[in-house]
Design a protein around this motif. Structure first.
Motif, PDB file in Angstrom:
ATOM      1  N   HIS B 597     -10.934 -10.273  20.457  1.00 38.99           N
ATOM      2  CA  HIS B 597     -11.145  -9.721  22.184  1.00 38.99           C
ATOM      3  C   HIS B 597     -10.087  -8.878  21.426  1.00 38.99           C
ATOM      4  CE1 HIS B 597     -12.774  -9.081  25.310  1.00 38.99           C
ATOM      5  NE2 HIS B 597     -11.446  -8.802  25.915  1.00 38.99           N
ATOM      6  N   HIS B 598      -8.790  -9.138  21.786  1.00 43.46           N
ATOM      7  CA  HIS B 598      -7.958  -8.025  22.296  1.00 43.46           C
ATOM      8  C   HIS B 598      -7.483  -6.764  21.609  1.00 43.46           C
ATOM      9  CE1 HIS B 598      -6.108 -10.465  25.243  1.00 43.46           C
ATOM     10  NE2 HIS B 598      -6.071 -11.715  24.436  1.00 43.46           N
ATOM     11  N   TRP B 599      -8.286  -7.138  19.941  1.00 46.28           N
ATOM     12  CA  TRP B 599      -8.196  -6.029  18.820  1.00 46.28           C
ATOM     13  C   TRP B 599      -9.776  -5.233  19.436  1.00 46.28           C
ATOM     14  CZ3 TRP B 599     -12.260  -5.134  15.731  1.00 46.28           C
ATOM     15  CH2 TRP B 599     -11.851  -4.298  13.994  1.00 46.28           C
ATOM     16  N   ALA B 600     -10.061  -6.336  19.898  1.00 45.65           N
ATOM     17  CA  ALA B 600     -11.375  -5.059  19.925  1.00 45.65           C
ATOM     18  C   ALA B 600     -11.373  -4.386  21.280  1.00 45.65           C
ATOM     19  CB  ALA B 600     -12.801  -5.591  19.728  1.00 45.65           C
ATOM     20  N   ALA B 601     -10.386  -4.663  22.099  1.00 46.24           N
ATOM     21  CA  ALA B 601     -10.064  -4.086  23.841  1.00 46.24           C
ATOM     22  C   ALA B 601      -9.534  -3.030  22.497  1.00 46.24           C
ATOM     23  CB  ALA B 601      -9.644  -4.608  24.028  1.00 46.24           C
ATOM     24  N   GLU B 602      -8.390  -2.759  21.956  1.00 50.30           N
ATOM     25  CA  GLU B 602      -7.929  -1.515  21.630  1.00 50.30           C
ATOM     26  C   GLU B 602      -8.546  -0.340  20.854  1.00 50.30           C
ATOM     27  OE1 GLU B 602      -4.581  -3.068  18.800  1.00 50.30           O
ATOM     28  OE2 GLU B 602      -3.938  -4.712  20.362  1.00 50.30           O
ATOM     29  N   GLN B 603      -9.440  -1.232  19.749  1.00 43.41           N
ATOM     30  CA  GLN B 603     -10.652   0.118  19.377  1.00 43.41           C
ATOM     31  C   GLN B 603     -11.732   0.695  20.757  1.00 43.41           C
ATOM     32  OE1 GLN B 603      -9.336   0.117  15.585  1.00 43.41           O
ATOM     33  NE2 GLN B 603      -8.265  -1.953  16.510  1.00 43.41           N
ATOM     34  N   GLY B 611     -23.596 -15.260  27.574  1.00 45.76           N
ATOM     35  CA  GLY B 611     -23.304 -16.552  28.572  1.00 45.76           C
ATOM     36  C   GLY B 611     -21.594 -15.898  29.046  1.00 45.76           C
ATOM     37  N   ASN B 612     -20.715 -17.553  29.154  1.00 45.26           N
ATOM     38  CA  ASN B 612     -19.334 -17.315  29.337  1.00 45.26           C
ATOM     39  C   ASN B 612     -18.766 -16.234  28.086  1.00 45.26           C
ATOM     40  OD1 ASN B 612     -20.214 -18.350  31.366  1.00 45.26           O
ATOM     41  ND2 ASN B 612     -18.917 -20.412  31.579  1.00 45.26           N
ATOM     42  N   TRP B 613     -19.628 -15.941  27.139  1.00 44.05           N
ATOM     43  CA  TRP B 613     -18.667 -15.068  25.899  1.00 44.05           C
ATOM     44  C   TRP B 613     -18.519 -13.356  26.792  1.00 44.05           C
ATOM     45  CZ3 TRP B 613     -15.641 -17.910  22.650  1.00 44.05           C
ATOM     46  CH2 TRP B 613     -15.540 -18.602  22.265  1.00 44.05           C
ATOM     47  N   LEU B 614     -17.810 -13.096  26.458  1.00 43.66           N
ATOM     48  CA  LEU B 614     -17.763 -11.178  26.313  1.00 43.66           C
ATOM     49  C   LEU B 614     -17.294 -11.314  24.233  1.00 43.66           C
ATOM     50  CD1 LEU B 614     -14.946  -9.860  28.647  1.00 43.66           C
ATOM     51  CD2 LEU B 614     -18.060 -10.088  28.736  1.00 43.66           C
ATOM     52  N   ARG B 615     -18.272 -10.737  24.343  1.00 44.55           N
ATOM     53  CA  ARG B 615     -18.131 -10.082  22.898  1.00 44.55           C
ATOM     54  C   ARG B 615     -18.694  -8.918  22.453  1.00 44.55           C
ATOM     55  NH1 ARG B 615     -22.980 -13.577  18.735  1.00 44.55           N
ATOM     56  NH2 ARG B 615     -21.628 -12.642  17.204  1.00 44.55           N
ATOM     57  N   GLY B 811      -6.664 -15.165  14.068  1.00 43.43           N
ATOM     58  CA  GLY B 811      -7.694 -14.609  14.509  1.00 43.43           C
ATOM     59  C   GLY B 811      -7.300 -13.073  14.153  1.00 43.43           C
ATOM     60  N   ASP B 812      -7.105 -12.900  15.211  1.00 45.29           N
ATOM     61  CA  ASP B 812      -6.495 -11.469  16.029  1.00 45.29           C
ATOM     62  C   ASP B 812      -5.819 -11.096  14.411  1.00 45.29           C
ATOM     63  OD1 ASP B 812      -5.114  -9.175  17.739  1.00 45.29           O
ATOM     64  OD2 ASP B 812      -3.894  -9.847  16.752  1.00 45.29           O
ATOM     65  N   ALA B 813      -4.969 -11.648  13.447  1.00 40.66           N
ATOM     66  CA  ALA B 813      -3.970 -11.118  12.867  1.00 40.66           C
ATOM     67  C   ALA B 813      -4.804 -11.017  11.360  1.00 40.66           C
ATOM     68  CB  ALA B 813      -2.896 -12.169  12.221  1.00 40.66           C
ATOM     69  N   LEU B 814      -6.174 -12.264  11.525  1.00 38.56           N
ATOM     70  CA  LEU B 814      -7.053 -11.901   9.952  1.00 38.56           C
ATOM     71  C   LEU B 814      -7.444 -10.712  10.658  1.00 38.56           C
ATOM     72  CD1 LEU B 814      -8.653 -13.002   7.646  1.00 38.56           C
ATOM     73  CD2 LEU B 814      -9.860 -13.953   8.755  1.00 38.56           C
TER      74      LEU B 814
ATOM     75  N   LEU C   7      -1.152 -15.404  17.934  1.00 43.79           N
ATOM     76  CA  LEU C   7      -0.922 -15.614  19.433  1.00 43.79           C
ATOM     77  C   LEU C   7      -1.432 -16.766  20.057  1.00 43.79           C
ATOM     78  CD1 LEU C   7      -2.979 -12.464  19.623  1.00 43.79           C
ATOM     79  CD2 LEU C   7      -0.610 -12.125  18.444  1.00 43.79           C
ATOM     80  N   THR C   8      -0.352 -16.581  21.030  1.00 40.45           N
ATOM     81  CA  THR C   8      -0.869 -17.455  21.504  1.00 40.45           C
ATOM     82  C   THR C   8      -2.368 -17.794  22.694  1.00 40.45           C
ATOM     83  OG1 THR C   8      -0.247 -16.627  23.625  1.00 40.45           O
ATOM     84  CG2 THR C   8       1.384 -17.745  22.674  1.00 40.45           C
ATOM     85  N   PRO C   9      -2.966 -18.744  23.509  1.00 39.57           N
ATOM     86  CA  PRO C   9      -4.283 -19.029  23.796  1.00 39.57           C
ATOM     87  C   PRO C   9      -4.313 -17.417  24.529  1.00 39.57           C
ATOM     88  CG  PRO C   9      -3.390 -20.849  23.738  1.00 39.57           C
ATOM     89  CD  PRO C   9      -2.044 -19.819  22.938  1.00 39.57           C
ATOM     90  N   LEU C  10      -3.121 -17.156  25.281  1.00 38.77           N
ATOM     91  CA  LEU C  10      -3.422 -16.118  26.188  1.00 38.77           C
ATOM     92  C   LEU C  10      -3.047 -14.615  26.073  1.00 38.77           C
ATOM     93  CD1 LEU C  10      -1.265 -17.166  29.494  1.00 38.77           C
ATOM     94  CD2 LEU C  10      -3.540 -17.019  29.173  1.00 38.77           C
TER      95      LEU C  10
END
Lengths: 99, 982, 196
Positions: B597-603, B611-615, B811-814, C7-10
């Motif tokens: 998510h954080h990576w995608a937001a940067e992009q 559902g409750n997910w943000l994809r 996951g982020d690093a991968l 990364l941490t969960p947050l």
């Protein structure tokens, strides 16, 4: 409502998911005679008593146990709560399952 | 000092608070309510009535108030229909009267009052029958404007609301004499006690009356009780807390008004807290509510309940006027007169309906007399009294203290369908025997109308309740209280009155009740709905019993024979914001974020809620002005080289055990027992009724270990159903389940260069060549220098593809590594839109196709349902009705020449009528295929498998669309699947 | 080990720490978790082997146990969660599987969860610290938190998020779904900020 979980004590009903009549434990034999009719009755025919009702609840926000809850549908009084797996083990099941 | 401010009371005369009402500034004192401060300032007119827009003033001193409803505060904090009687005064408070057009004194809608017969009972039913078109255009808007109560600002409420949960042995509801004694008794016995009081001061009537308790004033005795209770760790005193509902099994709902008495809540603190209280036992000590006598024009500002008049005088040192006439049917009239005189007020007369009423010093008691009318434009200036001898006398005054007796406040006893019963001794309804589980009632709420009785029954009720729990309690010494019986003689309304109000909030008069009777609406439930008696914010607290008494008299039956009304929660209105708590705005539900998510937001990705997910939905690049450009690029790049998509949201269930394979045979319609270790198989799950409800893959990691994937939407349902099968249907199987959805970050790496990219990451020693790791293979590997990972060679896009999973923290690093290493292949991240396009191009079903009505056969997967084994749904999937000739089959669709395929549109034959009877099927999914450069779709078509090449009309009558479409294979891209296997 | 940066969960490089009044809410990413489910009829074997290897008893419903290195809590009938420091036991599931063999199913759960250690340090003493913790949790979940004793563990719902709540000597450990860590953290911090 509160459901007196047999392992965890009284828990708020909001932690549970309701399924319905506990007769769903009595799944018919797929190889029995008239299996389609038996499954039809199993799935679609239910008693809808005004009074004591045995029903299945799933402790989704808890220990993930399925419970058989005996509840008075008129007063919501709950008279018995047992683990569905215990009931299922003691239910006489068709041959195919015994192995 | 304000004109009607008296001496004494429980207010702080030295702390002045400034407030405004209808734009005018006034001074009140600390300890005031808005109502008491307005009265002290000589303001009697506080609002307009609901229907007739009659001038109205305050009638009560509590939450039962029907009249004095105001709009409190401004902006986002504006709160309509707030009872001035319960609003604690704070410095800077602003309030406005409501329900008028123009000023409060010159309400243009007061014209309604000139046509009372037009607006009488059943007005809605009689008037708004026709013409139908008038409903939305005229009636609705006009009624909303004229008959509404307060208004809202439509701004966001800036305040926070909390929810909470409390547990206790004994919940005591109400801190009057009964409640205080119940709490003390239980507290001393060591029980966990919650004492909830709606008011900001404890004491109930003890702080409103002049009666002493022991050798102390009621207020001093209350303070002593409160001090002892506060010293007990096992007692929790909750003032400003209204218990509004009694629910099953001893659960109560309560609202604590934490910050309502402040201009603005302290930083971070909630405005209110919604408490759910789990009680083993509860005692309702809610006291009694006074009921007015109905007489002509009894609704003028200044006509108040006598008990309220005493409360204002004794507790708040306030009065509506200096001269007060008392009207009563019991000795309460005398008590009122005595208190008012003691406060220096003038009581010109006590009008007592009883011929044998006793005399008293300081005023004239008019025995056997009745008030038959009042005068005054915006407040009472005089009353007309009919004396026992039939003559009338006009008495000038500024207020009337009106008492028709007291009704036990039994709302909470009815919330589980408990029915009150009539008590002939006190001429009122008392709680019946059918109380909510674990509940008992003490004091005036139970019909015990004396202070001594309240103290005593509070104690005995607590001892009994604790006894049920095995806690021994002993009765504290009861203080001496001198009680005199009120000697009430029932008197409900003055006969001959035309417009004598019964329900002030809904503008229901004695005449309306009689009209309802005349027109046949005689059952209590009909009476309520026909006249609206007992509805709206006060729920008939001051009016229900009187309405019933009028009806009883008409029918010639007794009141209990006529019936009773019961109450539902909530006891008082609860704000929507309080019920919502902190689940508002972005926190409406928890948000689940994917590992990338954080990576995608940067992009700069656009996100979509699943559902409750943000994809990530798609990843726009510079220069792309339309989402389609982005999605087309992502699809083309993936099919040309390699794309990466976060598929973590798919449900993952770890299935282990000796019987794991056998168990999956039961869960999936197709067979899994023979799946080799290191292999993945696609499976479809049926409901027991034979309808397909989920699909996915199961990977066999070991003989006794599978990982099942589910669709994102069904992850919870599938897990629940699998637990049901495990625990309830096949309890003898050795199988263990646990969700691992979030434990693994899982990415689809798809496209002809997917292997080349992965080979750069996979550690030496793991061979993922086509031969070593073929299509539908799976295995546990390590990547990037030793990180454990799972690799699945599966494809949703139809390309050579893999899904790779690593522990979520990596996951982020991968994702970043895949992008770095994939640069040479022009690697492209893709979102759910491109994922959707590619799956439609490949003909894969998703929720649109597994829509709760379709079988495996409909989906073209009928042969997957094994007849050699038992599985959930397999037997009923064989039903004739699900296997008819010419049933729906999944097909592909594309426009013959031009136009778009539209999901939801229906299919019709090339010629012939367009109607439901001739319906041939429907479109479930549609997309633009950048590969085929045309619009394409999937749908269900009758006998679809045998109609390839046929031309149909796709119709959407709602929007007038009609497009000629060709029936084609659902596998638009690579139908032979060659790309998957290279 | 791998050069991929966790990364941490947050979503941070380092753990988040919030001090709100006397309450301290600390994200704990240094946690490896494995689930342990006894195979049919093998509960006693599992209990025995785990006890022998880790000197820890598998707890009864509603309970947890801890040693210097490991914590274990009851999750469901014949099912437990085991945790240890991630730094020292990243492959906890493998370690546990090696102990129990075919007597139990073991599943890596490490990154399925986020963990917040909530403690209170009030200068007025332990009772005040406890009171602050109870005040927080009674606004978060339906559990009767003030009656929980050390080692009590239960599953509950905190602002619509299913969590484990474990009572420890110095406070509570909240273990919730990792993907909802942000929402859970928001709930803890917002509610804590509204106490007083």
């Amino acid at each position: 409502m509160l459901i007196n979980h047999p392992l965890l004590g009284p828990r708020d009903a909001s932690e549970f998911t309701y399924l319905g009549d506990a007769s769903l434990l009595n799944r018919p034999d797929w190889q029995g005679e008239n299996a389609v009719e038996a499954f039809h009755d199993y799935l679609y025919l239910r008693d809808n008593p005004a009074g004591l009702h045995r029903e299945l609840w799933f402790h989704e926000q808890g220990d993930r146990s399925w419970l058989v809850v005996t509840r008075n549908t008129l007063t919501h009084e709950i008279t018995e709560v047992v683990l569905a797996s215990e009931v299922a083990k003691n239910t006489k099941r068709f041959e195919g399952d015994a192995q | 000092m304000s004109v009607n401010r008296l001496h004494g009371g429980l207010i702080d005369h030295t702390t002045a608070l400034s407030f405004s009402f209808d734009g005018k500034t006034y001074q009140g004192q600390a300890g005031d309510t808005l109502a008491s401060a307005l009265l002290a300032n000589g303001v009697r007119l506080m609002g307009r009535s609901f229907k007739y827009h009659r001038p109205r003033g305050v009638m009560t001193a509590g939450s039962e108030e029907p009249n004095a409803l105001v709009e409190l505060r401004t902006g986002g904090r504006q709160e309509p229909n707030t009872r001035a009687t319960t609003v604690e005064l704070f410095d800077g408070l602003t309030a406005r009267s409501q329900n008028h057009i123009g000023s409060l004194k010159h309400d243009l809608l007061a014209v309604n009052d000139l046509f009372p017969s037009f607006l009488s009972a059943g007005f809605y039913y009689k008037t708004f029958m026709w013409p139908r078109a008038f409903w939305e255009k005229l009636y609705e808007p006009a009624i909303r404007r004229a008959a509404g109560l307060g208004s809202v600002s439509f701004e966001d409420d800036p305040d926070a609301y909390d929810k909470g949960f409390l547990h206790c042995d004994l919940l005591v509801i109400g801190a009057g004499p009964a409640g205080l004694m119940a709490a003390l008794t239980a507290g001393r016995a060591g029980a966990r006690v919650i004492l909830a009081e709606e008011d900001f001061l404890l004491g109930g009537r003890l702080i409103a009356e002049t009666q002493s308790v022991g050798d102390m004033s009621g207020a001093d005795w209350t303070a002593q009780m409160q001090a002892e209770l506060a010293s007990m760790d096992n007692v929790r005193i909750m003032a400003r807390t209204t218990v509004f509902g009694a629910y099953d099994h001893g659960v109560y709902g309560a609202v604590e008004r934490v910050s309502d008495h402040l201009a603005v809540p302290e930083a971070g603190k909630p405005r209110q807290i919604l408490w759910r209280i789990y009680s083993k036992r509860a005692i309702v000590c809610a006291g009694a509510l006074e009921r007015p006598i109905a007489f002509e024009n009894n609704d003028r500002p200044g006509v108040m309940l006598a008990g309220a008049m005493r409360t204002y005088a004794n507790r708040w040192a306030a009065t509506p006027a200096k001269e007060v006439v008392v009207f009563a049917n019991s000795d309460d009239g005398h008590r009122t007169a005595k208190d008012l005189i003691a406060k220096g007020l003038t009581v010109p007369a006590v009008v007592d309906t009883r011929a044998d009423a006793p005399d008293m010093a300081g005023t004239e008691v008019l025995k056997g007399a009745q008030i038959i009318n009042t005068k005054g434009r915006h407040g009472v200036t005089a009353v007309t009294v009919r004396l026992a001898n039939g003559t009338t006398r006009e008495i000038s005054c500024g207020a009337v203290a009106n008492s028709g007796g007291w009704n036990p406040n039994l709302g909470l006893t009815c919330h589980q369908r408990g029915r009150p019963v009539w008590d002939e001794a006190i001429h009122a309804f008392v709680p019946g025997g059918d109380l909510p589980m674990g509940q008992s009632v003490a004091g005036a709420a139970n019909g015990v109308m004396s202070t001594h009785g309240a103290l005593e029954t509070g104690t005995t009720a607590a001892i009994a309740a604790l006894g049920d729990l095995g806690i021994t309690a002993t009765a504290p010494d009861l203080p001496q209280v001198e009680d005199r019986p009120a000697n009430l003689s029932p008197f409900w309304y003055v006969s001959g009155a035309k417009r004598a109000w019964v329900d002030f909030q809904n503008d229901v008069t004695v005449k309306d009740v009689k009209l309802a009777h005349q027109e046949g609406f005689r059952s209590v439930e009909h009476l309520k709905r026909y006249t609206t008696l007992g509805m709206a914010t006060d729920q008939g607290k001051t009016s229900n019993v009187t309405g019933l008494a009028v009806m009883a008299e008409r029918t010639g039956k007794s009141i209990p024979e006529t019936g009773t009304t019961i109450f539902r929660p909530p006891y008082v209105p609860v704000a929507m914001g309080t019920l919502a708590g902190r689940s508002v705005g972005k926190e409406f539900h928890p948000t689940r974020l994917t590992p990338s998510h954080h990576w995608a937001a940067e992009q700069g990705a656009e996100f979509v809620e699943v559902g409750n997910w943000l994809r990530a939905q798609y990843f726009p690049r510079k220069g792309e002005t339309h989402w389609r450009q982005t999605v087309d690029r992502e699809v083309l790049a993936t099919r040309a080289s390699v794309g990466v998509c976060d598929v973590t949201t798919l449900g993952k269930i770890d299935v282990q055990g000796v019987d794991a394979a056998e168990f999956l045979n039961k869960i999936y319609a197709n067979g899994f027992a023979k799946l080799a270790v290191g292999k993945v198989r696609y499976g479809v799950m049926l409901r027991e009724d034979g309808i397909a409800y989920d699909d996915g893959t199961a990977a066999r990691l070991a003989e006794d270990h599978f990982v099942v994937t589910t669709t994102t939407a069904n992850a919870v349902t599938v897990y629940r159903n699998m637990e049901f099968a495990r625990q309830c249907l096949f309890p003898d199987m050795d199988v263990q389940l646990i969700s691992t959805t979030e434990a693994w970050a899982q990415y689809a790496v798809a496209g002809p260069n997917s292997r080349k990219l992965l080979q750069k990451l996979v550690d030496p020693g793991f061979d993922i060549s086509n031969e070593a790791f073929p299509f539908m293979g799976c295995g546990e590997i390590t990547i990037c220098g030793g990180l454990r990972a799972r690799l699945f060679r599966i494809s949703f896009s139809g390309e050579l593809a893999y899904e790779i999973a690593v522990p979520t923290r990596y996951g982020d690093a991968l994702m970043r590594r895949l992008m770095e290493e994939g640069e040479e292949f022009n690697v492209t991240p893709y979102g759910t839109e491109a994922l959707g396009v590619m799956r439609i191009e490949k003909g894969h079903a998703v929720a649109a196709e597994l829509n709760g009505t379709t079988t495996a056969a409909n989906l073209g997967m009928g042969r997957m349902v094994s007849k050699k084994k038992d599985s959930i749904g397999s037997t009923l999937s064989e039903r004739d009705g699900l296997n008819a000739e010419g049933d729906l089959r999944l097909v592909g669709l594309k426009p013959v020449q031009s136009g778009e395929v539209v999901a939801g549109a229906h299919l019709m034959n090339a010629t012939g009528p367009v109607d439901a009877k001739h319906d041939q099927g429907y479109v479930t999914s549609a997309a633009y295929s950048p590969i085929l450069e045309t619009s394409i779709g999937l749908g269900f078509l009758k006998d679809g498998a045998n109609r390839m090449g046929e031309t149909l009309r796709m119709v959407n009558p709602l929007e007038g669309q009609e497009v000629l479409v060709e029936v084609v294979s659902a596998h638009f891209v690579d139908p032979e699947g060659g790309r998957l296997r290279v | 080990m791998s050069d991929l940066k966790p990364l941490t969960p947050l979503g941070g490089d380092i753990a988040r720490l919030d001090q709100i009044g006397v309450l301290r809410i600390a994200e704990n990413p240094n946690l490896a978790i494995a689930s342990l489910a006894a195979r049919k009829g093998r509960s006693a074997d599992v209990a025995q082997t785990v006890k022998a290897a880790l000197q820890i008893e598998l707890p009864q419903p509603g309970k947890s146990r801890r040693t210097v290195t490991h914590t274990v809590w009851w999750m469901g009938p014949d099912q437990w969660m085991l945790s240890a420091e991630h730094n020292a036991h990243e492959l906890l599931a493998d370690e546990v599987k090696a102990i129990v063999g075919d007597a139990a199913s073991v599943t890596e759960q490490t990154d399925a969860w986020c963990c917040f250690e909530v403690s209170a340090h009030c200068e007025h003493g332990a009772a005040s610290s406890e009171a602050a913790l109870f005040a927080l949790f009674e606004r978060l979940c339906a559990v009767d938190v003030s009656q929980m004793v050390v080692e009590d563990a239960t599953r509950t719902s905190i602002h619509h998020t299913g969590c484990f709540l474990i009572r420890k000597e110095d406070g509570f450990c909240v273990i919730g779904p990792r993907s909802s860590a942000g929402s859970l953290h928001h709930a803890l911090v917002e509610v804590a900020g509204g106490l007083g």
